[in-house]
Design a protein around this motif. Structure first.
Motif, PDB file in Angstrom:
ATOM      1  N   THR A  37      41.740  27.111  48.189  1.00  0.00           N
ATOM      2  CA  THR A  37      41.328  27.190  49.595  1.00  0.00           C
ATOM      3  C   THR A  37      42.050  26.078  50.326  1.00  0.00           C
ATOM      4  OG1 THR A  37      39.387  25.830  49.085  1.00  0.00           O
ATOM      5  CG2 THR A  37      39.070  28.211  49.180  1.00  0.00           C
ATOM      6  N   PRO A  38      42.627  26.373  51.501  1.00  0.00           N
ATOM      7  CA  PRO A  38      43.427  25.362  52.200  1.00  0.00           C
ATOM      8  C   PRO A  38      42.661  24.078  52.520  1.00  0.00           C
ATOM      9  CG  PRO A  38      43.783  27.535  53.140  1.00  0.00           C
ATOM     10  CD  PRO A  38      42.631  27.663  52.191  1.00  0.00           C
ATOM     11  N   VAL A  39      41.411  24.211  52.944  1.00  0.00           N
ATOM     12  CA  VAL A  39      40.636  23.042  53.339  1.00  0.00           C
ATOM     13  C   VAL A  39      39.279  23.110  52.674  1.00  0.00           C
ATOM     14  CG1 VAL A  39      39.629  21.750  55.240  1.00  0.00           C
ATOM     15  CG2 VAL A  39      41.814  22.910  55.554  1.00  0.00           C
ATOM     16  N   LEU A  40      38.858  22.018  52.058  1.00  0.00           N
ATOM     17  CA  LEU A  40      37.540  21.914  51.464  1.00  0.00           C
ATOM     18  C   LEU A  40      36.660  21.048  52.337  1.00  0.00           C
ATOM     19  CD1 LEU A  40      38.293  21.337  47.674  1.00  0.00           C
ATOM     20  CD2 LEU A  40      37.259  23.341  48.696  1.00  0.00           C
ATOM     21  N   ASN A  41      35.349  21.379  52.355  1.00  0.00           N
ATOM     22  CA  ASN A  41      34.417  20.497  53.043  1.00  0.00           C
ATOM     23  C   ASN A  41      34.384  19.161  52.331  1.00  0.00           C
ATOM     24  OD1 ASN A  41      33.680  22.529  54.836  1.00  0.00           O
ATOM     25  ND2 ASN A  41      32.143  23.322  53.415  1.00  0.00           N
ATOM     26  N   LYS A  42      34.548  18.094  53.045  1.00  0.00           N
ATOM     27  CA  LYS A  42      34.607  16.770  52.432  1.00  0.00           C
ATOM     28  C   LYS A  42      33.204  16.237  52.195  1.00  0.00           C
ATOM     29  CE  LYS A  42      39.116  15.716  54.420  1.00  0.00           C
ATOM     30  NZ  LYS A  42      39.900  14.766  55.214  1.00  0.00           N
ATOM     31  N   LEU A  43      32.524  16.865  51.254  1.00  0.00           N
ATOM     32  CA  LEU A  43      31.165  16.459  50.901  1.00  0.00           C
ATOM     33  C   LEU A  43      31.227  15.575  49.674  1.00  0.00           C
ATOM     34  CD1 LEU A  43      29.332  19.855  51.330  1.00  0.00           C
ATOM     35  CD2 LEU A  43      29.513  18.009  52.995  1.00  0.00           C
ATOM     36  N   GLU A  44      30.611  14.426  49.715  1.00  0.00           N
ATOM     37  CA  GLU A  44      30.665  13.491  48.610  1.00  0.00           C
ATOM     38  C   GLU A  44      29.315  13.411  47.946  1.00  0.00           C
ATOM     39  OE1 GLU A  44      32.951  10.354  48.483  1.00  0.00           O
ATOM     40  OE2 GLU A  44      34.432  10.969  49.952  1.00  0.00           O
ATOM     41  N   ILE A  77      37.350  14.873  48.340  1.00  0.00           N
ATOM     42  CA  ILE A  77      37.562  13.583  49.003  1.00  0.00           C
ATOM     43  C   ILE A  77      38.770  13.652  49.926  1.00  0.00           C
ATOM     44  CG2 ILE A  77      38.049  11.129  48.626  1.00  0.00           C
ATOM     45  CD1 ILE A  77      36.651  11.400  45.929  1.00  0.00           C
ATOM     46  N   ASP A  78      39.868  14.236  49.445  1.00  0.00           N
ATOM     47  CA  ASP A  78      41.096  14.346  50.238  1.00  0.00           C
ATOM     48  C   ASP A  78      41.734  15.697  49.941  1.00  0.00           C
ATOM     49  OD1 ASP A  78      43.433  14.113  51.632  1.00  0.00           O
ATOM     50  OD2 ASP A  78      44.224  12.412  50.488  1.00  0.00           O
ATOM     51  N   SER A  79      41.601  16.626  50.865  1.00  0.00           N
ATOM     52  CA  SER A  79      42.105  17.980  50.652  1.00  0.00           C
ATOM     53  C   SER A  79      43.621  18.050  50.702  1.00  0.00           C
ATOM     54  CB  SER A  79      41.522  18.931  51.707  1.00  0.00           C
ATOM     55  OG  SER A  79      41.861  18.484  53.015  1.00  0.00           O
ATOM     56  N   ARG A 108      48.401  14.820  44.005  1.00  0.00           N
ATOM     57  CA  ARG A 108      48.074  14.733  42.581  1.00  0.00           C
ATOM     58  C   ARG A 108      46.962  15.706  42.213  1.00  0.00           C
ATOM     59  NH1 ARG A 108      46.842   9.046  40.240  1.00  0.00           N
ATOM     60  NH2 ARG A 108      47.055  10.235  38.288  1.00  0.00           N
ATOM     61  N   ALA A 109      45.977  15.875  43.102  1.00  0.00           N
ATOM     62  CA  ALA A 109      44.874  16.793  42.816  1.00  0.00           C
ATOM     63  C   ALA A 109      45.384  18.224  42.702  1.00  0.00           C
ATOM     64  CB  ALA A 109      43.802  16.681  43.893  1.00  0.00           C
ATOM     65  N   ASP A 140      49.273  29.270  43.205  1.00  0.00           N
ATOM     66  CA  ASP A 140      48.772  28.895  44.532  1.00  0.00           C
ATOM     67  C   ASP A 140      48.678  27.379  44.681  1.00  0.00           C
ATOM     68  OD1 ASP A 140      48.536  31.546  45.237  1.00  0.00           O
ATOM     69  OD2 ASP A 140      46.440  31.707  44.636  1.00  0.00           O
ATOM     70  N   PHE A 141      48.150  26.713  43.663  1.00  0.00           N
ATOM     71  CA  PHE A 141      48.011  25.257  43.759  1.00  0.00           C
ATOM     72  C   PHE A 141      49.368  24.557  43.630  1.00  0.00           C
ATOM     73  CE2 PHE A 141      43.603  26.297  42.798  1.00  0.00           C
ATOM     74  CZ  PHE A 141      42.918  25.406  43.612  1.00  0.00           C
ATOM     75  N   ALA A 142      50.275  25.114  42.815  1.00  0.00           N
ATOM     76  CA  ALA A 142      51.593  24.509  42.678  1.00  0.00           C
ATOM     77  C   ALA A 142      52.381  24.606  43.982  1.00  0.00           C
ATOM     78  CB  ALA A 142      52.358  25.181  41.539  1.00  0.00           C
ATOM     79  N   VAL A 143      52.298  25.752  44.640  1.00  0.00           N
ATOM     80  CA  VAL A 143      52.970  25.914  45.934  1.00  0.00           C
ATOM     81  C   VAL A 143      52.381  24.940  46.962  1.00  0.00           C
ATOM     82  CG1 VAL A 143      53.312  27.510  47.854  1.00  0.00           C
ATOM     83  CG2 VAL A 143      53.656  28.295  45.506  1.00  0.00           C
ATOM     84  N   ALA A 144      51.054  24.767  46.927  1.00  0.00           N
ATOM     85  CA  ALA A 144      50.426  23.821  47.847  1.00  0.00           C
ATOM     86  C   ALA A 144      50.887  22.391  47.561  1.00  0.00           C
ATOM     87  CB  ALA A 144      48.905  23.911  47.732  1.00  0.00           C
TER      88      ALA A 144
END
Length: 621
Positions: free
Chosen positions: A330-337, A436-438, A442-443, A462-466
């Motif tokens: 998903t392009p953007v995650l909710n930054k919930l900690e 924490i950081d979308s 490294r993530a 998908d994640f490698a392209v991102a």
């Protein structure tokens, strides 16, 4: 060479600070300190059994040890003397799987459960004056209510009058010594014993979303020592179940199968919760001494520690489908900690002065050491422990930047170590890092590597392209994208070749082709639904049932055979018969005839490589 420090500090400092840090359990910290654990070694080997030892247990004060074995003996050992005190011939006719001291009886009463489906109670006071080879003694109580192997016994702290037994027949029974010393009563069948506390013969689940349908062969059970109304059970699926005994229905018999009662909670690692039916099952479940955690041990898998109280905020809850969501880009995650409650920062209402700054500096040092170990490829295990110390022990004190760095470092360490399911652990850490950081390179990069290790090439791409988008000039990201594309193309080509190979062999097929696991699963389901009576035989092994397979082929002459490769081409009809069926009729391929009333038959199309078609038997676990 850099000397690797203990990730949990120096023992000397721990002892010096024990009077200052009075709110901390120093004794527990000493017992579990890594420097002491590394010094563990075998103290002595106790010899006294002639078979595999399946169960060991301490008495309440740790002075005695009891063991049960395949030789049907119970041995009582002295810890201080490191010697055998008593050896008891129990009278069990099969392997002993569990034995324990009964609490509050001055270690005079012990109980055992075995593969002969019996629970026996023995009074050790009858052994006074005998030697260590005591021979057979008459059991004080004998319970023969179960129909399958008894795998585990449980007791309630402070209650010397009851024992609970978990069996592979799918029931957990409560035996009260005050109500009788034998069960079932003379002239009665086991179905009339009204001591079933849990009937889980319709309790097994294939996944978190599926309803329970099959018999849950119980392998383990435990009662909380701090909250004895809590009961934990585990069996031949991936889910440990927590029950509140106060909410369970009254004791009943097993004449009629009941739907399983509602449990308080399920416990299962997320990555194991949706694997379907397989050989994976729980072998042991237990509460921690304080009752706040549960320990789960799986066959052919890891051991997992989980929190009982989800309300504390320190544990993770999930629902069906959450495992797949972690692996979907998903392009953007909710930054919930997920941060521990603030009350954990304080001791007696006051924050320890200077402790936070020292803790943060220690965390930085541990993360740097872990990163160097990652770069050098050495001390991977201890580097993971260092990251665990930072995230679990000091996560409340460190900021999001250091926490992000630690999550990514630990994810990379999981992927380098490559133990079973380390890739799933890396996915969890990458997901937390993206929260924490979308836009963390490294993530995304580590997530792509973890998914590729699991064979999920589409999700990995998908994640490698991102990751490549986040760092366009990084050569590793570009190489990762190209490698995943190659693997994805190879997988698609292999899939296409298999489809084309199967399209011209045999007659056209409609519907989904059943796999052997599907057949066995359905066969067991029908068996559980039809067979509700007692079993006459009692096995000593894990093979509970036998089925017979027969194959019929339309191959004639050499038309369907490749002589050089020894491959038979054609359509085969496979039929399954439960052991003891009086008839075994087979029909032509494509039109199976009816078998006996209790038989189970399925038509499938298969290709057999390098073997002749013939009758054979195999066990079903």
């Amino acid at each position: 060479m850099e000397q690797w420090p203990f990730h949990d500090g120096n023992v000397h400092n721990l002892l010096v600070n024990r009077r200052i840090d009075f709110g901390h359990d120093v004794g527990h910290s000493l017992q579990m300190h890594s420097s002491l654990i590394r010094r563990l070694s075998m103290e002595q080997e106790l010899e006294g059994h002639q078979g595999c030892v399946n169960a060991v247990a301490w008495n309440s004060n740790g002075s005695l040890l009891i063991s049960g074995s395949d030789d049907a003996l119970i041995n009582i050992w002295s810890y201080s003397g490191r010697k055998l005190l008593h050896s008891i011939e129990t009278g069990h006719s099969a392997n002993i799987f569990c034995t324990k001291f009964i609490p509050e009886t001055s270690d005079e009463l012990v109980a055992s459960g075995a593969g002969d489906a019996e629970v026996r109670l023995f009074n050790l006071s009858r052994l006074n004056g005998r030697g260590f080879n005591d021979g057979a003694i008459t059991p004080s109580a004998l319970y023969q209510c179960h129909t399958r192997r008894v795998k585990k016994l449980a007791f309630e702290v402070g209650n010397p009058n009851m024992v609970w037994s978990a069996s592979e027949d799918g029931t957990l029974r409560q035996h009260d010594f005050r109500e009788g010393t034998s069960c079932p009563p003379a002239g009665s069948s086991h179905q009339e014993c009204r001591n079933v506390l849990l009937d889980l013969r319709y309790g097994a689940k294939r996944s978190l979303a599926d309803p329970p349908r099959l018999t849950l062969a119980l392998k383990s059970c435990d009662i909380s020592s701090t909250r004895p109304h809590l009961l934990l059970v585990g069996g031949n699926d991936a889910f440990a179940r927590l029950y509140d005994r106060r909410m369970l229905p009254p004791l009943t018999s097993c004449r009629k199968r009941m739907l399983p009662p509602t449990c308080v909670n399920y416990f299962c690692p997320m990555h194991l919760s949706d694997r379907g039916r397989s050989s994976l099952h729980l072998t042991h479940v237990t509460f921690s001494p304080n009752g706040e955690e549960v320990l789960l041990s799986y066959s052919g898998e890891h051991v997992y520690l989980m929190d009982v109280n989800h309300a504390s905020g320190s544990s993770m809850q999930y629902t069906s489908g959450d495992a797949s969501k972690l692996m979907t880009f998903t392009p953007v995650l909710n930054k919930l900690e997920h941060r521990p409650p603030l009350s954990g920062v304080f001791q007696n209402g006051l924050r320890s002065r200077g402790k936070t700054a020292a803790g943060i500096e220690k965390c930085r040092m541990l993360v740097e050491i872990a990163k160097r170990s990652l770069d050098n490829g050495t001390n991977i295990f201890h580097a993971i422990e260092a990251c665990n110390e930072v995230l679990d022990g000091h996560g409340i004190d460190i900021g999001p930047t250091l926490r992000l760095e630690c999550f990514c470092t630990r994810a990379a360490l999981w992927l380098k170590r490559k133990w079973k399911n380390d890739a799933h652990m890396a996915i969890r850490d990458c997901h937390n890092a993206r929260r924490i950081d979308s836009s963390s390179f490294r993530a995304h990069y580590c997530m792509a590597e973890a998914l590729e290790q699991l064979g999920k090439h589409k999700e990995a791409l998908d994640f490698a392209v991102a990751a490549q988008y986040l760092s366009p000039y990084d050569t590793m990201a570009a190489e990762r994208v190209e490698n995943i594309k190659k693997h994805l193309a190879a997988a698609e080509a292999e899939k296409s070749n298999k489809a084309s190979d199967g399209s011209h062999k045999g007659e056209p097929r409609t519907g989904r082709v059943l796999s052997l696991s599907d057949i066995l699963y359905r066969s067991e389901a029908n068996s559980d639904a039809l067979q509700d009576g007692p079993r006459s035989e009692r096995e000593d092994s894990d093979f509970n049932e036998e089925l017979e397979l027969d194959f019929e082929t339309l191959i004639s002459g050499d038309e369907g055979r490749d002589v050089e490769s020894n491959i038979f081409h054609g359509s085969l009809n496979l039929r399954i018969h439960r052991r003891g069926d009086s008839t075994r009729e087979t029909g032509a391929c494509g039109s199976p005839s009816s078998s006996s009333q209790n038989g189970v038959a399925y038509q499938v199309h298969i290709l057999i490589f390098g073997m002749d078609c013939k009758w054979f038997k195999f066990p079903v676990i």
